[in-house]
Design a protein around this motif. Structure first.
Motif, PDB file in Angstrom:
ATOM      1  N   UNK A  66      49.165 -17.039 -14.101  1.00  0.00           N
ATOM      2  CA  UNK A  66      48.554 -18.057 -15.148  1.00  0.00           C
ATOM      3  C   UNK A  66      48.037 -19.235 -14.136  1.00  0.00           C
ATOM      4  N   UNK A  67      46.905 -20.017 -14.494  1.00  0.00           N
ATOM      5  CA  UNK A  67      46.408 -21.052 -13.965  1.00  0.00           C
ATOM      6  C   UNK A  67      47.312 -22.390 -14.022  1.00  0.00           C
ATOM      7  N   UNK A  73      49.238 -21.939  -7.785  1.00  0.00           N
ATOM      8  CA  UNK A  73      48.833 -22.842  -7.148  1.00  0.00           C
ATOM      9  C   UNK A  73      49.180 -23.155  -5.746  1.00  0.00           C
ATOM     10  N   UNK A  74      50.212 -23.067  -5.467  1.00  0.00           N
ATOM     11  CA  UNK A  74      50.723 -23.222  -4.152  1.00  0.00           C
ATOM     12  C   UNK A  74      50.217 -22.446  -3.125  1.00  0.00           C
ATOM     13  N   UNK A  75      50.245 -21.018  -3.496  1.00  0.00           N
ATOM     14  CA  UNK A  75      49.690 -20.132  -2.798  1.00  0.00           C
ATOM     15  C   UNK A  75      48.190 -20.263  -2.474  1.00  0.00           C
ATOM     16  N   UNK A 151      43.417 -18.006 -15.937  1.00  0.00           N
ATOM     17  CA  UNK A 151      43.821 -17.165 -14.910  1.00  0.00           C
ATOM     18  C   UNK A 151      43.315 -17.337 -13.493  1.00  0.00           C
ATOM     19  N   UNK A 152      44.305 -17.193 -12.520  1.00  0.00           N
ATOM     20  CA  UNK A 152      44.127 -17.604 -11.073  1.00  0.00           C
ATOM     21  C   UNK A 152      43.860 -16.264 -10.405  1.00  0.00           C
ATOM     22  N   UNK A 153      43.028 -16.060  -9.597  1.00  0.00           N
ATOM     23  CA  UNK A 153      42.834 -14.917  -8.667  1.00  0.00           C
ATOM     24  C   UNK A 153      42.853 -15.117  -7.366  1.00  0.00           C
ATOM     25  N   UNK A 154      43.731 -14.821  -6.531  1.00  0.00           N
ATOM     26  CA  UNK A 154      43.810 -15.102  -5.139  1.00  0.00           C
ATOM     27  C   UNK A 154      43.414 -13.601  -4.386  1.00  0.00           C
ATOM     28  N   UNK A 155      42.777 -13.780  -3.220  1.00  0.00           N
ATOM     29  CA  UNK A 155      42.424 -12.831  -2.512  1.00  0.00           C
ATOM     30  C   UNK A 155      42.934 -13.047  -1.000  1.00  0.00           C
ATOM     31  N   UNK A 156      43.834 -12.002  -0.572  1.00  0.00           N
ATOM     32  CA  UNK A 156      44.526 -12.069   0.594  1.00  0.00           C
ATOM     33  C   UNK A 156      44.116 -10.904   1.683  1.00  0.00           C
TER      34      UNK A 156
END
Length: 215
Positions: A66-67, A73-75, A151-156
């Motif tokens: 979730x946004x 958000x911290x990530x 939705x938040x999507x992070x790429x690592x």
């Protein structure tokens, strides 16, 4: 080969695997990871470790949530650590000191990238869905604009990662082998039970083949 950094150097080098394919195997066999972040709330920083789903495309791991989730958000604001672990057995030794676990684990370090390109965001969500249930993405309604906004999507990147595996019997001291204590391994495995249909299902539909084949 996996990169060797100060953070990925293993204390027990005999349990470390260095092949990139070894990393892929551990990640692709799992469905849930633990995301470790440092959350700084108005200067009051504290660690958070949260379970979340993930998906892999090549050398990129995608995470979502979730946004409004402060962990995501911290990530997106600094270094994170993601771990995936599979428990394969309980190792029961003759001595309390040598009890252990058989496992496969992966640990990834890095600064994630907040995905803003809509096409990549959709691909990341597809990877997440397919990692949970291969074949599911093609059968369901895709996220709409409102859902994507929430939705938040992070790429690592998987550039800095380590893999650690323990297998085999207990490693008791030779002097303890004469003790009249049972020793060995209690294997552990994860299985799927029969699917349970949603009681709100309005159509008389069979369970799809891509679900039943996993039982």
């Amino acid at each position: 080969m996996l990169s060797t950094t100060e953070r990925t150097t293993q204390r027990k080098s005999n349990r470390a695997l260095t092949g990139r394919e070894d990393l892929y195997a551990v990640l692709d066999a799992g469905m849930i990871c633990h995301l470790g972040v440092i959350h700084d709330a108005s200067g009051d920083a504290f660690p958070m470790v949260v379970p979340t789903g993930y998906g892999r495309i090549g050398d990129t791991l995608y995470l979502h949530g979730s946004s409004a989730a402060r962990s995501l958000r911290a990530g997106g604001e600094g270094q994170i650590c993601v771990t995936v672990t599979h428990l394969d057995g309980v190792v029961l030794a003759r001595s309390a000191f040598h009890h252990s676990l058989n496992y496969r684990s992966a640990m990834i370090y890095g600064t994630p990238r907040l995905v803003t390109d809509e096409a990549e965001r959709m691909e990341g969500l597809r990877a997440l869905t397919e990692n949970l249930a291969p074949g599911q993405w093609d059968t369901v309604r895709k996220p709409n604009r409102k859902e994507m906004a929430a939705t938040i999507v992070l790429a690592l990147s998987l550039e800095e990662a380590s893999v650690k595996v323990r297998t085999g019997p207990p490693e008791d001291d030779a002097a303890d082998h004469a003790l009249p204590v049972w020793a060995g391994v209690l294997p552990v495995r994860q299985v799927f039970d029969a699917p349970v249909t949603d009681p709100a299902l309005r159509h008389d539909l069979p369970v799809p083949d891509h679900i039943t084949h996993r039982i």
